[in-house]
Design a protein around this motif. Structure first.
Motif, PDB file in Angstrom:
ATOM      1  N   HIS A 155       0.868  -1.185   0.000  1.00 60.66           N
ATOM      2  CA  HIS A 155       0.000   0.000   0.000  1.00 60.66           C
ATOM      3  C   HIS A 155       0.903   1.233   0.000  1.00 60.66           C
ATOM      4  CE1 HIS A 155      -3.712  -2.252   1.123  1.00 60.66           C
ATOM      5  NE2 HIS A 155      -2.831  -3.056   1.704  1.00 60.66           N
ATOM      6  N   THR A 156       0.854   2.045  -1.057  1.00 57.21           N
ATOM      7  CA  THR A 156       1.599   3.299  -1.086  1.00 57.21           C
ATOM      8  C   THR A 156       0.635   4.467  -0.942  1.00 57.21           C
ATOM      9  OG1 THR A 156       1.531   3.181  -3.510  1.00 57.21           O
ATOM     10  CG2 THR A 156       3.556   2.457  -2.434  1.00 57.21           C
ATOM     11  N   GLY A 157       1.162   5.626  -0.577  1.00 51.79           N
ATOM     12  CA  GLY A 157       0.301   6.762  -0.289  1.00 51.79           C
ATOM     13  C   GLY A 157      -0.636   6.444   0.855  1.00 51.79           C
ATOM     14  N   ALA A 158      -0.190   5.610   1.764  1.00 48.72           N
ATOM     15  CA  ALA A 158      -1.046   5.100   2.834  1.00 48.72           C
ATOM     16  C   ALA A 158      -0.356   5.242   4.182  1.00 48.72           C
ATOM     17  CB  ALA A 158      -1.398   3.634   2.579  1.00 48.72           C
ATOM     18  N   SER A 159      -1.156   5.196   5.228  1.00 49.71           N
ATOM     19  CA  SER A 159      -0.620   5.309   6.582  1.00 49.71           C
ATOM     20  C   SER A 159      -1.441   4.448   7.530  1.00 49.71           C
ATOM     21  CB  SER A 159      -0.655   6.761   7.056  1.00 49.71           C
ATOM     22  OG  SER A 159      -1.998   7.243   7.079  1.00 49.71           O
ATOM     23  N   VAL A 160      -0.875   4.170   8.682  1.00 48.52           N
ATOM     24  CA  VAL A 160      -1.601   3.454   9.729  1.00 48.52           C
ATOM     25  C   VAL A 160      -2.273   4.494  10.611  1.00 48.52           C
ATOM     26  CG1 VAL A 160      -1.372   1.985  11.765  1.00 48.52           C
ATOM     27  CG2 VAL A 160      -0.089   1.446   9.692  1.00 48.52           C
ATOM     28  N   SER A 161      -3.588   4.525  10.573  1.00 48.36           N
ATOM     29  CA  SER A 161      -4.324   5.549  11.316  1.00 48.36           C
ATOM     30  C   SER A 161      -4.745   5.082  12.699  1.00 48.36           C
ATOM     31  CB  SER A 161      -5.560   5.986  10.532  1.00 48.36           C
ATOM     32  OG  SER A 161      -6.458   4.908  10.354  1.00 48.36           O
ATOM     33  N   GLU A 162      -4.792   3.777  12.894  1.00 45.74           N
ATOM     34  CA  GLU A 162      -5.189   3.246  14.203  1.00 45.74           C
ATOM     35  C   GLU A 162      -4.601   1.853  14.372  1.00 45.74           C
ATOM     36  OE1 GLU A 162      -9.285   2.414  16.810  1.00 45.74           O
ATOM     37  OE2 GLU A 162      -9.374   3.422  14.853  1.00 45.74           O
ATOM     38  N   LEU A 163      -4.203   1.544  15.615  1.00 48.74           N
ATOM     39  CA  LEU A 163      -3.606   0.245  15.898  1.00 48.74           C
ATOM     40  C   LEU A 163      -4.051  -0.211  17.288  1.00 48.74           C
ATOM     41  CD1 LEU A 163       0.037  -0.789  15.171  1.00 48.74           C
ATOM     42  CD2 LEU A 163      -0.866  -1.087  17.468  1.00 48.74           C
ATOM     43  N   THR A 164      -4.570  -1.421  17.349  1.00 49.72           N
ATOM     44  CA  THR A 164      -5.021  -1.974  18.618  1.00 49.72           C
ATOM     45  C   THR A 164      -4.359  -3.325  18.842  1.00 49.72           C
ATOM     46  OG1 THR A 164      -7.180  -0.910  18.343  1.00 49.72           O
ATOM     47  CG2 THR A 164      -7.010  -2.661  19.988  1.00 49.72           C
ATOM     48  N   VAL A 165      -3.664  -3.444  19.967  1.00 50.42           N
ATOM     49  CA  VAL A 165      -2.937  -4.671  20.274  1.00 50.42           C
ATOM     50  C   VAL A 165      -3.818  -5.606  21.093  1.00 50.42           C
ATOM     51  CG1 VAL A 165      -0.905  -5.654  21.406  1.00 50.42           C
ATOM     52  CG2 VAL A 165      -0.742  -3.441  20.236  1.00 50.42           C
ATOM     53  N   GLY A 166      -3.944  -6.857  20.604  1.00 51.56           N
ATOM     54  CA  GLY A 166      -4.683  -7.874  21.329  1.00 51.56           C
ATOM     55  C   GLY A 166      -3.749  -8.878  21.961  1.00 51.56           C
ATOM     56  N   ALA A 167      -4.318  -9.937  22.507  1.00 54.22           N
ATOM     57  CA  ALA A 167      -3.509 -10.951  23.188  1.00 54.22           C
ATOM     58  C   ALA A 167      -2.587 -11.689  22.225  1.00 54.22           C
ATOM     59  CB  ALA A 167      -4.426 -11.932  23.912  1.00 54.22           C
ATOM     60  N   ASP A 168      -3.074 -11.977  21.028  1.00 57.97           N
ATOM     61  CA  ASP A 168      -2.267 -12.739  20.073  1.00 57.97           C
ATOM     62  C   ASP A 168      -2.318 -12.174  18.659  1.00 57.97           C
ATOM     63  OD1 ASP A 168      -4.855 -13.348  19.478  1.00 57.97           O
ATOM     64  OD2 ASP A 168      -4.673 -15.511  19.764  1.00 57.97           O
ATOM     65  N   SER A 169      -2.738 -10.913  18.536  1.00 61.36           N
ATOM     66  CA  SER A 169      -2.814 -10.287  17.215  1.00 61.36           C
ATOM     67  C   SER A 169      -2.822  -8.774  17.357  1.00 61.36           C
ATOM     68  CB  SER A 169      -4.080 -10.750  16.478  1.00 61.36           C
ATOM     69  OG  SER A 169      -5.242 -10.318  17.176  1.00 61.36           O
ATOM     70  N   VAL A 170      -2.723  -8.102  16.219  1.00 59.89           N
ATOM     71  CA  VAL A 170      -2.791  -6.645  16.180  1.00 59.89           C
ATOM     72  C   VAL A 170      -3.804  -6.247  15.112  1.00 59.89           C
ATOM     73  CG1 VAL A 170      -1.509  -4.495  15.935  1.00 59.89           C
ATOM     74  CG2 VAL A 170      -0.327  -6.544  16.738  1.00 59.89           C
ATOM     75  N   SER A 171      -4.740  -5.412  15.492  1.00 55.28           N
ATOM     76  CA  SER A 171      -5.723  -4.887  14.544  1.00 55.28           C
ATOM     77  C   SER A 171      -5.215  -3.541  14.032  1.00 55.28           C
ATOM     78  CB  SER A 171      -7.088  -4.711  15.216  1.00 55.28           C
ATOM     79  OG  SER A 171      -8.025  -4.158  14.318  1.00 55.28           O
ATOM     80  N   VAL A 172      -5.091  -3.433  12.721  1.00 56.46           N
ATOM     81  CA  VAL A 172      -4.496  -2.246  12.112  1.00 56.46           C
ATOM     82  C   VAL A 172      -5.474  -1.633  11.121  1.00 56.46           C
ATOM     83  CG1 VAL A 172      -2.555  -1.351  10.788  1.00 56.46           C
ATOM     84  CG2 VAL A 172      -2.217  -3.308  12.309  1.00 56.46           C
ATOM     85  N   THR A 173      -5.652  -0.320  11.216  1.00 61.07           N
ATOM     86  CA  THR A 173      -6.447   0.410  10.243  1.00 61.07           C
ATOM     87  C   THR A 173      -5.514   1.157   9.296  1.00 61.07           C
ATOM     88  OG1 THR A 173      -8.250   0.723  11.838  1.00 61.07           O
ATOM     89  CG2 THR A 173      -8.243   2.132   9.893  1.00 61.07           C
TER      90      THR A 173
END
Length: 469
Positions: free
Chosen positions: A235-253
């Protein structure tokens, strides 16, 4: 005051230890101050261990592509811990080697955390105890070689577990099934390539319009196509706007350039969005050492705005490369020692190397930068699909591109992508140093069959004299 030196070097990375050795060679009483292990980030946590891991990834790639060469295999097992142990062993051996070089050259090694406490004075205390007594040393010349560290990304906080910096990515407990990499400079691209070859699903997110933003657009486009062909999502021209860390994964927007939001769930996130200089807690402000955007300001001889204080390597700004740091270490010491005919560094022509698959190597101006100068250009490109050696080893995806000033013949830029190009770029560096023109390079005899013949062919193409294309 406990001791007096001619030169004190703070930091023993590829700039610091080289500067210390060169100072000792001039007969100057020299010491290097190191708070951790000799060799700095490059040797212990950067260039060297990364290349050891990348070699493991190359082995994985070779094993997965044996059939064209008449081999087949089954039952191959991979142990991530063993590969990490190998990389750490390489770093440890080289760090010990630098200790030997210090002793051989008569350089004192002072262990601890350093701070400038006055004009020509450095205080050192135990790195593990901030309340420990301060030992002060005097020096006529103080060289800052404190390096840099990973740059932070707003809203993304590395925790060493689910969200990594490159330090964490070098010593994983296990191979993640999925990895999202933020940033596509050399560090991000290398780790994306490495982890994908080892078996991870990899996503690469870059804020700029192209991956590898400092590289020629044609090179960056080629790498992107090769990565996507391998299955790396980009993904170019893109950024990570939100990140939530879970017990065994990471949710990324992931936010795209048009504002579209896409949700991704991965096992690990690697922050590789650049670096910032280690300028804090050094006492720079009290001595009037200017810092601009996180890096120490220097002149062409590595002198800071404070008399007798110098800065080399990453802490003095880009290009943040080990070989640039070492070169600065030598020219800085040669200049302060009064060596005649010292040449300042031309930062535009420091070679850049990325050890991904495919490898990338370059020096000088990109095509866009060269055109922006308004000069008349001669540009040549040779595709490795026409290289006998590249075809023979099954690695013919890539090219060499050269850019010359059409009036003077000056080499303005060289850009290479493909197998072992990081071992070949020095040829163009030597040519640039010796002020060789395109016509001069056309007369050089390149051995056949070699990958380096593509360098010659690209020069001939720039001159309008292509032979094998």
């Amino acid at each position: 005051m406990t001791d007096k030196y001619d030169v004190l070097v703070i930091g023993s990375g590829p700039g610091g230890y080289v500067a210390a050795i060169r100072a000792a060679q001039h007969g100057l009483r020299t010491a290097v101050i190191e708070r951790d292990r000799l060799g700095g980030i490059c040797l212990n946590w950067g260039c060297i261990p990364t290349k050891a891991l990348l070699h493991g990834a190359d082995v994985a790639h070779t094993l997965a592509n044996l059939r064209p060469f008449g081999f087949s295999t089954s039952g191959v097992e991979f142990d991530m811990a063993q590969l990490v142990e190998f990389s750490r062993g390489v770093s440890s051996r080289l760090s010990d080697g630098i200790g030997y070089l210090m002793k051989k050259n008569g350089v004192d090694v002072i262990t601890g955390t350093a701070r400038l406490t006055g004009k020509g004075v450095v205080g050192v205390r135990d790195s593990s105890d901030s309340a420990s007594p301060l030992t002060e040393y005097r020096a006529d010349h103080i060289i800052l070689a404190t390096g840099a560290r990973p740059r932070s990304v707003p809203g993304v906080t590395p925790d060493g577990d689910r969200v990594w910096t490159y330090f964490d990515a070098l010593v994983p407990q296990d191979l993640p099934k999925s990895l999202l990499v933020i940033g596509s400079g050399a560090i991000g691209v290398e780790f994306a390539s490495l982890y994908h070859d080892l078996g991870s699903e990899v996503t690469l997110v870059e804020l700029a319009p192209q991956i590898m933003p400092v590289e020629d657009a044609a090179v960056a486009g080629h790498v992107r196509r090769q990565f996507e062909k391998r299955g790396i999502e980009i993904h170019t021209g893109a950024s990570v706007s939100e990140l939530t860390v879970g017990a065994d994964s990471v949710s990324v927007t992931v936010r795209s350039a048009d504002g579209t939001l896409e949700q991704r769930v991965v096992e690990r996130v690697l922050v590789a969005a650049g670096i910032q200089g280690n300028v804090e807690d050094l006492g720079l402000e009290d001595l009037g050492v200017e810092v601009d955007r996180g890096f120490v300001t220097t002149d062409q001889w590595c002198r800071t705005t404070a008399f007798g204080v110098y800065a080399i390597g990453d802490v003095a700004g880009g290009p943040c490369l080990a070989h640039k740091a070492g070169h600065e270490g030598v020219l800085c010491v040669d200049k302060l020692a009064g060596t005649p005919h010292v040449k300042p560094l031309d930062k535009d022509y420091v070679p850049g190397c990325t050890y991904s698959r495919p490898q990338v190597a370059s020096l000088g101006l990109t095509e866009d930068q060269a055109r922006a100068t308004g000069r008349s250009l001669q540009i040549g490109q040779f595709d490795l699909q026409a290289s006998g050696k590249a075809l023979a080893i099954g690695e013919a995806d890539g090219f060499v591109k050269t850019i010359f000033d059409a009036d003077s013949g000056e080499l303005l830029g060289a850009h290479m992508v493909g197998p072992d190009v990081t071992e070949q770029i020095q040829g163009f560096g030597i040519a640039r140093s010796l002020e060789a023109t395109g016509d001069d390079l056309a007369e050089v005899i390149f051995a056949h069959p070699t990958l380096s013949e593509a360098m010659h062919e690209s020069v001939l193409a720039a001159l309008g004299r292509p032979i094998n294309m």
